[in-house]
Scaffold this active site. Structure first.
Site, mmCIF file in Angstrom:
data_model
loop_
_atom_site.group_PDB
_atom_site.id
_atom_site.type_symbol
_atom_site.label_atom_id
_atom_site.label_comp_id
_atom_site.label_asym_id
_atom_site.label_seq_id
_atom_site.Cartn_x
_atom_site.Cartn_y
_atom_site.Cartn_z
ATOM 1 N N ALA A 187 -34.066 8.193 17.664
ATOM 2 C CA ALA A 187 -33.171 7.444 18.651
ATOM 3 C C ALA A 187 -34.398 6.488 18.890
ATOM 4 O O ALA A 187 -34.883 6.574 18.764
ATOM 5 C CB ALA A 187 -31.912 7.697 19.030
ATOM 6 N N ASP A 237 -26.102 7.707 35.290
ATOM 7 C CA ASP A 237 -26.454 7.022 34.375
ATOM 8 C C ASP A 237 -25.589 7.610 32.932
ATOM 9 O O ASP A 237 -25.758 7.595 32.167
ATOM 10 C CB ASP A 237 -27.913 6.632 33.701
ATOM 11 C CG ASP A 237 -28.557 5.763 32.872
ATOM 12 O OD1 ASP A 237 -27.191 4.268 32.551
ATOM 13 O OD2 ASP A 237 -29.448 5.321 32.186
#
Ligand SMILES: Nc1ncnc2c1ncn2[C@@H]1O[C@H](COP(=O)(O)OP(=O)(O)OP(=O)(O)O)[C@@H](O)[C@H]1O
Length: 542
Positions: free
Chosen positions: A128, A288
Site C-alpha cells: 500500500a 485517527d
C-alpha cells in the site's frame, strides 16, 4: 517557491471547478470578476461530478490535502454521500515511490548491509502506498529461527520538507480567511491549521506511532472487540517501523462483511464500546479512526473483532477532561441546560463573571434542535461540537485533546451508523458514562484513591521511623534556631523604632528652631537647633 506553490494550489482548485462549491451569491463581486478574468483556468472537468473533482484536486495537491480529504470522508453528517464516498477513495490511492528506494531507506535506518540480513523476503512492490508512508510486505527472520509475516512502513523520502511548506501556505490562506471571511473570527482558521500541523507532524515520527501501538495493544490484551498488531520495537526507527501483518477486511467493505455474515449490529455496538472504553477506562484513544485504518477480523464473524492500525495520532485525557465529558453528557441527555451552564462556571471552564442565564440560553438555542430527534438518532459528536462553539463564545479555552475527541467521536458515530443504521448510540454509551460518574463519588472513589496512593505509602512507610526520629531529634535544635532568629528580628525592630523616633525629634527641633530663630529669643532657637544636631546624630548612630 512559496508563490509558485500558492499559485499551483489556486490553479488546481479552479481547474477542478471547486469554486462552484461556494454559491455565486456568497462570492464578493471582485472575486467573481477575478474568476472570470482567469479564463485560462477554466473548469477542465465539467462532466465529472463534484465529488470526483474534489478527490482529484486533493489527490493532485499532495499529502497534506489528501489527509484533509480523508478527515472529511467520515463526516457523512456534513457531506452528501456521493462526495463522502469519493473522498473515502483517497486512501491508499497515492502513486508509490520506487520500492528499491524504500529498501535502501530500510537498510540505512536498520544499519543493514543488505535487507536479507534480517528479512528472508522483501516485496519490492508496495502493499500500500499512502500519503505519508509506504507499506511493504516482508518476512522477518526471528531470533528463534522461525519466520513471521510482517509489514514494513517507511516514511516517504523528503516528505517533511513538502509538508512544512504546504502547511505554511495553508496558514497563509487561513490568515486571509480569518481576516476576510464574515465568520472568520469565530472559525479561528489559524488555530485549526496549527492543530492540524501538530497532528500531521506527529505522524511523521514512526517511533511515536510504535510506542502508541504498543500501549494500545497492551490496553486491549485479550479483548474480544479490538486487536492491535504486534510491533517489533527493536526495529522501530523515526522513519521505519516493522509490525505483524494482518489480513482483515477493510471496515468500509460492507459487501465483504455481509458476505461472511458478520453480526453487523454487534460490530457497530462494539465500535462505540471500544471508543468509550478507551476514553473512560484508559484515557488513551486512537484518534485517527478513518476507514482505511480499521479492519475486521475474518475469524468468528458472529463475534466480530476490529483490527486497528496506524496509531500515529492518539489522544490522552486527564480526569478533569473525563469529568467534563461525563457530567456534561449526562446533563445534556437530561436536557438540563442550566446544569450544563452551572458546571462550566463552577469548574472554572468559563470565567466566573459569566452570566449563567445567558450561557444557558445560548446552549439551549444550539442544542434544543438536536434533541428534537429521537434519542437514538442523536449524535454525541454534534452535541459536543455545538457545546464547544458556544462555550468558546463565552471565553472557554477548549483543550485540543477534547477537540480531538469530539472529531473522533464523529468518525466513530459515522462508522457505527454505516455498519448498522439503527444503532442507538445513547443506549450503547450510557452505561459507560453512568458507571464513570458513579465511580467518581462515594466509597468506590475513596477506595480507588487509597489504592492509587498505596504505592506512595508502601514506599514511605518503611522510612517512617527514621523520618520521625530525625524530626524529633531535630525539633529542639530547630526551635533554638528559630528563637535566635526571632530575637535578632526583635533587635532589628527596636533599632528601627529608635531611629524613627530620633529622626522625628530631630525634624521637630529643626522646624521649631527655625521658627524661634525668626520670631522668638535667640537662646531658644540655639537650644532647639542644638537638639536637632543631637537627635540627628543619634538617629544616624543608632
Ligand atoms: N499491519 C498491517 N498489515 C497489513 N496491511 C497493513 C498493515 N499496516 C498497514 N497496512 C496497509 O497499509 C496501508 C497504509 O498503512 P497506514 O495507514 O499505517 O499508513 P499511513 O501512511 O499512516 O496511511 P494513512 O495516510 O492512510 O493514514 C493500510 O491502509 C493497509 O492497507
Amino acid at each position: 517557491m512559496r508563490f509558485s506553490r500558492f499559485y499551483h494550489i489556486q490553479k488546481t482548485l479552479l481547474q477542478y471547478g471547486l469554486d462552484e462549491l461556494i454559491p455565486a451569491s456568497w462570492q464578493p463581486w471582485y472575486a467573481r470578476g477575478m474568476r472570470k478574468s482567469a479564463f485560462w483556468l477554466h473548469n477542465r472537468y465539467p462532466d465529472y461530478p463534484v465529488g470526483k473533482r474534489l478527490r482529484l484536486a486533493l489527490q493532485s495537491l499532495g499529502p497534506v490535502w489528501i489527509k484533509f480529504g480523508q478527515m472529511l470522508s467520515t463526516r457523512r453528517d456534513l457531506l452528501p454521500a456521493e462526495i463522502a464516498d469519493e473522498l473515502a477513495r483517497l486512501q491508499d490511492k497515492v502513486d508509490p515511490f520506487p520500492g528499491e528506494q524504500a529498501q535502501q531507506l530500510i537498510e540505512q535506518a536498520l544499519e543493514l548491509t543488505d535487507i536479507s540480513e534480517l528479512f528472508s523476503s522483501f516485496s519490492v512492490t508496495p502493499l500500500a502506498s499512502a500519503s505519508i508512508a509506504q507499506v511493504h510486505a516482508a518476512v522477518l527472520r526471528q531470533t528463534d529461527g522461525s519466520d513471521a509475516d510482517v509489514v514494513i512502513k517507511v516514511i516517504r523520502p523528503d516528505i517533511r520538507k513538502q509538508i512544512i511548506a504546504d502547511l505554511d501556505l495553508m496558514d497563509g490562506l487561513a490568515a486571509i480567511a480569518a481576516r476576510y471571511l464574515p465568520d472568520g473570527k469565530r472559525l479561528r482558521p489559524r488555530e485549526v491549521v496549527s492543530e492540524y500541523r501538530k497532528t500531521i507532524l506527529d505522524e511523521l515520527d514512526l517511533q511515536r506511532e510504535a510506542a502508541n501501538a504498543i500501549q494500545l495493544r497492551r490496553n486491549f490484551e485479550g479483548s474480544d472487540s479490538l486487536y492491535i498488531p504486534y510491533v517489533y520495537s527493536d526495529f522501530s526507527r523515526p522513519n521505519v517501523m516493522v509490525m505483524e501483518r494482518i489480513y482483515g477486511i477493510p471496515v468500509s467493505d460492507i459487501a465483504a462483511l455481509n458476505a461472511q455474515h458478520t453480526d453487523m449490529e454487534l460490530l457497530a455496538k462494539r465500535g462505540v464500546e471500544v471508543f468509550f472504553t478507551q476514553v473512560f477506562r484508559d484515557s488513551f484513544f486512537h484518534a485517527d479512526m478513518h476507514p482505511g485504518n480499521i479492519f475486521v477480523s475474518r475469524e468468528h464473524p458472529e463475534n466480530p473483532k476490529y483490527i486497528g492500525i496506524d496509531c500515529g495520532i492518539v489522544g490522552t485525557l486527564n480526569s478533569e477532561d473525563k469529568r467534563y465529558l461525563a457530567e456534561n453528557f449526562v446533563a445534556f441527555f437530561n436536557r438540563d441546560y442550566r446544569k450544563v451552564a452551572q458546571l462550566h462556571l463552577d469548574s472554572g471552564w468559563v470565567p466566573v463573571d459569566t452570566n449563567v442565564e445567558e450561557f444557558e440560553s445560548a446552549i439551549r438555542t444550539v442544542c434544543e434542535p438536536i434533541f428534537q430527534k429521537p434519542l437514538a438518532d442523536i449524535s454525541f459528536g454534534h452535541v459536543l461540537l455545538n457545546l464547544f462553539s458556544t462555550a468558546r463564545r463565552f471565553n472557554m479555552q477548549v483543550q485540543p485533546q477534547l477537540v480531538l475527541l469530539q472529531k473522533t467521536l464523529l468518525y466513530v458515530e459515522g462508522l457505527g451508523r454505516q455498519l448498522y443504521p439503527q444503532l442507538d448510540l445513547w443506549k450503547t454509551a450510557k452505561p459507560f458514562l453512568e458507571s464513570w460518574v458513579k465511580q467518581q463519588v462515594g466509597l468506590p472513589a475513596l477506595w480507588r484513591q487509597v489504592k492509587d496512593n498505596a504505592p506512595f505509602w508502601a514506599e514511605k512507610l518503611p522510612q517512617m521511623p527514621t523520618l520521625l526520629h530525625r524530626y524529633l531529634e531535630q525539633g529542639p535544635k530547630q526551635q533554638a534556631l528559630m528563637l535566635q532568629q526571632l530575637q535578632l528580628l526583635q533587635l532589628q525592630q527596636h533599632k528601627a523604632n529608635r531611629q524613627i523616633i530620633a529622626a522625628a525629634l530631630a525634624a521637630g527641633s529643626l522646624i521649631s528652631g527655625t521658627i524661634a530663630f525668626t520670631v522668638g529669643p535667640l537662646w531658644l532657637a540655639g537650644a532647639l537647633l542644638g537638639g536637632t544636631i543631637f537627635f540627628g546624630v543619634k538617629a544616624l548612630l543608632s
